[in-house]
Design a protein around this motif. Sequence first.
Motif, PDB file in Angstrom:
ATOM      1  N   TRP A  61      -5.522  -0.624   2.560  1.00 50.22           N
ATOM      2  CA  TRP A  61      -4.559   0.354   2.079  1.00 50.22           C
ATOM      3  C   TRP A  61      -5.190   1.724   2.004  1.00 50.22           C
ATOM      4  O   TRP A  61      -6.342   1.879   1.592  1.00 50.22           O
ATOM      5  N   ASP A  62      -4.425   2.748   2.386  1.00 50.65           N
ATOM      6  CA  ASP A  62      -4.850   4.117   2.140  1.00 50.65           C
ATOM      7  C   ASP A  62      -4.726   4.426   0.654  1.00 50.65           C
ATOM      8  O   ASP A  62      -3.906   3.828  -0.054  1.00 50.65           O
ATOM      9  N   ALA A  63      -5.541   5.358   0.181  1.00 46.21           N
ATOM     10  CA  ALA A  63      -5.422   5.787  -1.212  1.00 46.21           C
ATOM     11  C   ALA A  63      -4.071   6.488  -1.410  1.00 46.21           C
ATOM     12  O   ALA A  63      -3.544   7.142  -0.505  1.00 46.21           O
ATOM     13  N   LEU A  64      -3.500   6.321  -2.612  1.00 49.54           N
ATOM     14  CA  LEU A  64      -2.243   7.001  -2.937  1.00 49.54           C
ATOM     15  C   LEU A  64      -2.504   8.488  -3.137  1.00 49.54           C
ATOM     16  O   LEU A  64      -3.555   8.889  -3.644  1.00 49.54           O
ATOM     17  N   ASP A  65      -1.524   9.306  -2.736  1.00 50.82           N
ATOM     18  CA  ASP A  65      -1.668  10.738  -2.947  1.00 50.82           C
ATOM     19  C   ASP A  65      -0.347  11.324  -3.438  1.00 50.82           C
ATOM     20  O   ASP A  65       0.611  10.600  -3.710  1.00 50.82           O
ATOM     21  N   GLY A  66      -0.274  12.631  -3.547  1.00 46.84           N
ATOM     22  CA  GLY A  66       0.925  13.283  -4.055  1.00 46.84           C
ATOM     23  C   GLY A  66       0.855  13.503  -5.559  1.00 46.84           C
ATOM     24  O   GLY A  66      -0.001  12.944  -6.257  1.00 46.84           O
ATOM     25  N   SER A  80       5.016   7.091  -0.327  1.00 48.63           N
ATOM     26  CA  SER A  80       4.812   5.974   0.604  1.00 48.63           C
ATOM     27  C   SER A  80       3.403   5.414   0.439  1.00 48.63           C
ATOM     28  O   SER A  80       2.493   6.103  -0.022  1.00 48.63           O
ATOM     29  N   ILE A  81       3.262   4.171   0.809  1.00 48.57           N
ATOM     30  CA  ILE A  81       1.956   3.522   0.808  1.00 48.57           C
ATOM     31  C   ILE A  81       1.606   3.239   2.259  1.00 48.57           C
ATOM     32  O   ILE A  81       2.310   2.475   2.931  1.00 48.57           O
ATOM     33  N   ALA A  82       0.565   3.880   2.757  1.00 46.53           N
ATOM     34  CA  ALA A  82       0.181   3.728   4.160  1.00 46.53           C
ATOM     35  C   ALA A  82      -0.985   2.741   4.287  1.00 46.53           C
ATOM     36  O   ALA A  82      -1.741   2.519   3.342  1.00 46.53           O
ATOM     37  N   THR A  83      -1.077   2.150   5.442  1.00 44.75           N
ATOM     38  CA  THR A  83      -2.176   1.227   5.728  1.00 44.75           C
ATOM     39  C   THR A  83      -2.996   1.755   6.893  1.00 44.75           C
ATOM     40  O   THR A  83      -2.544   2.580   7.683  1.00 44.75           O
ATOM     41  N   LYS A  84      -4.207   1.272   6.966  1.00 40.74           N
ATOM     42  CA  LYS A  84      -5.060   1.555   8.118  1.00 40.74           C
ATOM     43  C   LYS A  84      -5.903   0.319   8.351  1.00 40.74           C
ATOM     44  O   LYS A  84      -5.871  -0.635   7.550  1.00 40.74           O
ATOM     45  N   SER A  85      -6.618   0.308   9.420  1.00 41.27           N
ATOM     46  CA  SER A  85      -7.417  -0.882   9.712  1.00 41.27           C
ATOM     47  C   SER A  85      -8.763  -0.483  10.301  1.00 41.27           C
ATOM     48  O   SER A  85      -8.923   0.613  10.852  1.00 41.27           O
ATOM     49  N   SER A  86      -9.707  -1.366  10.131  1.00 43.59           N
ATOM     50  CA  SER A  86     -10.998  -1.218  10.793  1.00 43.59           C
ATOM     51  C   SER A  86     -11.269  -2.512  11.545  1.00 43.59           C
ATOM     52  O   SER A  86     -10.548  -3.501  11.377  1.00 43.59           O
TER      53      SER A  86
END
Length: 383
Positions: A61-66, A80-86
Amino acid sequence: MAVTTIADMVIVPEKFSQYVIDRTTELNTFLKSGIATPDAVVGKLINGSPEGGRFIELPMWDALDGEEDVFGETDVSIGSIATKSSHATLLMRQKAWGSTDLARVLGGADPMGAIANLIADWRNTREQKVYLAILKGLFDGTSGALKEHLNDISAKTGNSGADACISDGATLDTKQLLGDHYGNLGMVFMHSAVYTYLQKNGMITRNPIFDPSQSSVDMERYLGYSIKVDDSMPYISYEECTSSDDGKIEVTAVNIAELQEHCATTLTASTSDAKKYVKAISPVYDTYFVGAGAFIRQEGTPQGFIGTETDRDKIGAKNYLINRWCQIIHPRGFSWNINAAYPTINGEVIKYPNNAMLATPANWSLAVHHKKVNLACLRHKIG
């Protein structure tokens, strides 16, 4: 006394492979220190890898912002809650032994246990080189993915060279590279020569800790860090030179492997046309500050993978034991370059990385904010 041979044994491959895995895990100093921990999700991904699979994806999960809203009659804004991957790469390794290699231990009461212990000891030595290869790539001073956590003082010349040596101040500067996350670093891995230098200078503290089984034991610490002494920690003690330099050592096919391990540049052996030389220099050590769980270490069995086999050459009267293993050893917070260039070895392009690839800076990228990585390195000399 009759000698038991591999051919005399009934080896159940699955059980033997698990026996070796269990014994390796039991002996592994990195695991016992807590810096490498298993991951059940990664284990399932490995076991679900199709035959020929090379990578697994690690979603995060990406860190929450705003900013928050002030309570009122208007609708609250929706974030929104964004995801990323490695990506992590599978490490697929193998080794075969002949009965002559094992003959000296096969006459015991528990030959299978003796073989498993020998293999586990050997695999632990090899696995440690995997961790060190990864750290070498991450802490490359020019292009390493974690060069922000490298404090290289080795070239300093102030105070008659003392500024290049490990010190309390240099160590505190190193932990500060993590900013307010410095508390995640709990252990320091150092060469025994570094440890002795710190002892000579009265920089090691001993804290008694109560242990019901032993009344009390002393826990040695350096600036609060638990100390792990290991002579496999890297150091550079040679540099290339010319034939006119004093103390030169010719690089030959016999000594090149030993010299290369402690030389920063890539060496080539002498030929009849061109002689190659190195000379000894004041050693430069890498001392690592590490936090719990810095690495994922997970064994697995992809589809179609056979871990242990035996074979016999009847004509040559030779017996063989083949051990293969698959695992993930991955630094948390990084991604493996799935487009990395794989070298050709023995006429074949390898499909899984060797240690040289793991030590290549371009094959790693940082996938999280650097403060979330529980690794730091002090590159220094000793007096």
